[in-house]
Enzyme design. Structure first.
Site, PDB file in Angstrom:
ATOM      1  N   ASP A 190      31.111  43.141  42.665  1.00 11.60           N
ATOM      2  CA  ASP A 190      32.532  43.039  42.324  1.00 11.60           C
ATOM      3  C   ASP A 190      33.423  43.557  43.452  1.00 11.60           C
ATOM      4  OD1 ASP A 190      35.074  43.271  40.721  1.00 11.60           O
ATOM      5  OD2 ASP A 190      33.667  42.690  39.149  1.00 11.60           O
TER       6      ASP A 190
ATOM      7  N   HIS B 220      39.650  50.246  45.097  1.00 12.10           N
ATOM      8  CA  HIS B 220      41.022  50.459  44.608  1.00 12.10           C
ATOM      9  C   HIS B 220      41.595  51.813  45.026  1.00 12.10           C
ATOM     10  CE1 HIS B 220      41.968  46.860  42.458  1.00 12.10           C
ATOM     11  NE2 HIS B 220      40.876  46.910  41.721  1.00 12.10           N
TER      12      HIS B 220
ATOM     13  N   ARG C 154      53.987  33.270  28.707  1.00  9.24           N
ATOM     14  CA  ARG C 154      53.224  34.466  28.317  1.00  9.24           C
ATOM     15  C   ARG C 154      53.658  34.904  26.916  1.00  9.24           C
ATOM     16  NH1 ARG C 154      52.427  40.079  31.725  1.00  9.24           N
ATOM     17  NH2 ARG C 154      52.877  41.447  29.959  1.00  9.24           N
TER      18      ARG C 154
ATOM     19  N   ARG D 286      66.623  40.420  29.284  1.00  8.13           N
ATOM     20  CA  ARG D 286      65.314  40.347  28.620  1.00  8.13           C
ATOM     21  C   ARG D 286      65.042  41.565  27.741  1.00  8.13           C
ATOM     22  NH1 ARG D 286      60.602  40.627  33.017  1.00  8.13           N
ATOM     23  NH2 ARG D 286      59.456  41.628  31.331  1.00  8.13           N
TER      24      ARG D 286
ATOM     25  N   SER E 162      39.081  40.226  38.522  1.00 13.01           N
ATOM     26  CA  SER E 162      37.786  40.207  37.835  1.00 13.01           C
ATOM     27  C   SER E 162      37.805  39.344  36.579  1.00 13.01           C
ATOM     28  CB  SER E 162      37.352  41.629  37.482  1.00 13.01           C
ATOM     29  OG  SER E 162      37.144  42.366  38.666  1.00 13.01           O
TER      30      SER E 162
ATOM     31  N   ASP F 143      34.633  47.160  44.019  1.00 11.70           N
ATOM     32  CA  ASP F 143      35.989  46.969  43.494  1.00 11.70           C
ATOM     33  C   ASP F 143      36.609  48.279  43.034  1.00 11.70           C
ATOM     34  OD1 ASP F 143      38.233  45.360  42.729  1.00 11.70           O
ATOM     35  OD2 ASP F 143      37.637  45.665  40.650  1.00 11.70           O
TER      36      ASP F 143
ATOM     37  N   HIS G  49      35.788  38.343  43.733  1.00 10.80           N
ATOM     38  CA  HIS G  49      37.051  38.379  44.483  1.00 10.80           C
ATOM     39  C   HIS G  49      36.909  39.430  45.572  1.00 10.80           C
ATOM     40  CE1 HIS G  49      38.162  42.256  42.699  1.00 10.80           C
ATOM     41  NE2 HIS G  49      37.755  41.765  41.542  1.00 10.80           N
TER      42      HIS G  49
ATOM     43  N   ASP H 202      53.264  37.764  24.825  1.00 14.62           N
ATOM     44  CA  ASP H 202      53.596  39.058  24.207  1.00 14.62           C
ATOM     45  C   ASP H 202      55.087  39.288  23.985  1.00 14.62           C
ATOM     46  OD1 ASP H 202      53.878  39.291  26.958  1.00 14.62           O
ATOM     47  OD2 ASP H 202      53.163  41.347  27.069  1.00 14.62           O
TER      48      ASP H 202
END
Length: 510
Positions: free
Chosen positions: A12, A407, A261, A185, A62, A403, A445, A263
């Site tokens: 990863d 980070h 989107r 918004r 991911s 990964d 990735h 939500d």
């Protein structure tokens, strides 16, 4: 009987990049990866942008990576899916969108378009509004009204004037559309049950209540002068010369909500679409028999039509293995366990028949640079026991380290993470080869390939660099133009299993 397992090993966040500076992949001593790369057929895969269903140039991640890997095809994310539909002419033929236009025409009522007015690409994209205006024009609709939600969060906090200028130019160019209301918004896209905010937007759109202005530009200018920026602009009404609202939403009107989107689109959709709505009193004028269309599937709780229905991913890798009575193992530590299970199964929680899952706990540390090896050794020990026990035909493994440590934006810990994974990789692949099996070594990735920028700053984000793919079987040749969606077909080829038609990826084996 000894099984000859085929393993898909995902490192990863491990991608390939020529530049050495800040590149933990080139800095790490990785004799096993290098040995497999040099001895076996190898190539690179695209793992970002349109190759994985994201907008061009956008880095992979991911979730998206494992969705594409497991599906064996490009899985278009909502933004890209709509963009592609517009580009290829499918948008203006969308039956749900056309039905809304037809409804307004036949009833002699208005079409209202509402959504977030920016190109942020997180909740909406203004290009989708322009496509709707073109659609309305081509269908001969004249009464089309826009209720713009101002952004200032996914884009600059004072960028509304730019988007309004562009929108007005498009309205002029197409000869259709008029702005009826504006709302920050904060009000129209609440998701925290702050119904008093949503109600302000609703009452502007239905009752023409709220501050009134003769133009959208005047509304924004006045708000700015009062220190109120895009996200927080009070729901406001644009009026005609006689002071009456340009348009309000009325009985039998059609509405297309072009956010993609869900939500932050659910509450305001419930307000308009649901007969049994009780969160606030909608009053006498609540529009009856609205033809309400959501661009994508927002929620089971919204009583509206859906223009782009969810992609149900049938015949993912796990399902095909199960149908062919092959035993499969999904194994990872906590940080990447959902990825090798839920995401790799196309968003399915349940195990397939013949599927085993092994979850190894990730270490309890504040940040993984403090323990770059994470739980890689424990994952390896558990997997070696499975291989020795001849239990599995197919193995889907994820090593989280490159990964999760990448980070941190710290070079030394990320180098250590890769060296740990390399040690484990050697043991696992050698055990598989000893059984007569094959490993596909790849990644989802980039990340560890750039943890320090060329300027010397920490780089904590993913990259768009290509990822490696190695198939540990002599005598094969691999294509060079592959994508993540080609990995499942490649695995099926090695297992001698027929590829289902839903998998539109192509085997990497020439």
């Amino acid at each position: 009987m000894s099984k000859k397992p085929v393993a898909l090993i995902i490192l990863d966040g491990f991608a390939l990049r020529d530049e050495d500076k800040g590149n933990a992949v080139t800095h790490a001593k990785k004799p096993n990866f290098d040995r497999f790369w040099n001895e076996y057929p190898h190539a690179t895969l695209q793992a970002s942008g349109e190759a994985v269903g994201l907008p061009e140039g956008q880095m992979g991640n991911s979730e998206v990576g494992h969705l594409n890997i497991g599906a064996g095809r490009i899985v278009y994310q909502s933004l890209t899916r709509v963009n592609v539909a517009i580009r290829e002419g499918e948008f203006e033929q969308n039956e749900t969108l056309l039905a809304a236009v037809k409804h307004a025409k036949e009833k002699g009522t208005n079409l209202h378009l509402f959504g977030l007015l920016s190109d942020g690409g997180v909740h909406s994209h203004i290009e989708h509004l322009y496509a709707l205006l073109r659609l309305a024009k081509s269908e001969g609709l004249e009464k089309v009204y826009i209720h713009g939600f101002l952004d200032g969060r996914d884009v600059a906090p004072q960028s509304a004037e730019t988007y309004l200028k562009e929108l007005n130019e498009k309205i002029e160019e197409y000869g259709v559309g008029e702005i009826a209301t504006l709302s920050g918004r904060y009000y129209s896209m609440d998701r925290d049950k702050r119904w008093e905010r949503v109600e302000k937007s609703y009452r502007a759109m239905v009752y023409g209540e709220g501050p009134s202005y003769t133009s959208a530009e005047e509304c924004v200018k006045d708000s700015y002068e009062n220190g109120i920026y895009d996200e927080f602009v009070l729901p406001s009404v644009i009026t005609k010369e006689d002071g009456s609202p340009v348009a309000t939403i009325q009985d039998e009107d059609a509405v297309i909500f072009y956010n993609f989107r869900p939500d932050r689109a659910i509450q305001i959709s419930n307000t308009f679409a649901n007969e049994d709505f009780r969160s606030f009193d909608r009053g006498e004028k609540h529009p009856k028999n609205l033809h309400f269309v959501c661009l994508t599937h927002f929620s089971e709780t919204v009583d509206g039509y859906v223009a782009f229905k969810p992609n149900n991913l049938d015949n993912t890798l796990g399902e095909v293995l199960s149908q062919n009575n092959l035993k499969q193992l999904r194994i990872a530590e906590t940080e990447k366990y959902p990825h090798v299970t839920f995401f790799m199964s196309g968003g399915r929680e349940a195990e397939f028949p013949g599927e085993t899952r092994i979850l190894i706990d990730s270490p309890k540390v504040a940040t993984y640079d403090l323990k770059p090896e994470m739980s890689a050794y424990e994952v390896t020990d558990a997997l070696l026991a499975e291989i020795e026990g001849d239990k599995q035909d197919a193995i889907l493994l994820n090593f989280a380290n490159p990964d999760m440590v990448g980070h941190s934006g710290m070079l030394e810990p990320t180098v250590k993470a890769i060296e740990t994974v390399d040690e484990c990789l050697g043991k696992i692949v050698d055990a598989i080869l000893a059984k007569g099996g094959t490993a596909i070594i790849t990644a989802d990735h980039g990340n560890a390939d750039e943890v320090i920028t060329l300027e010397g700053n920490p780089m904590t984000a993913h990259t768009t660099n290509p990822v490696p793919v190695i198939v540990t079987k002599q005598g094969l040749e691999l294509r060079e133009d592959g994508i993540l969606g080609d990995l499942a077909p490649t695995m099926l080829t090695l297992l001698d299993v027929a590829q289902p038609k839903e998998m539109t990826g192509k085997t990497l084996i020439k």
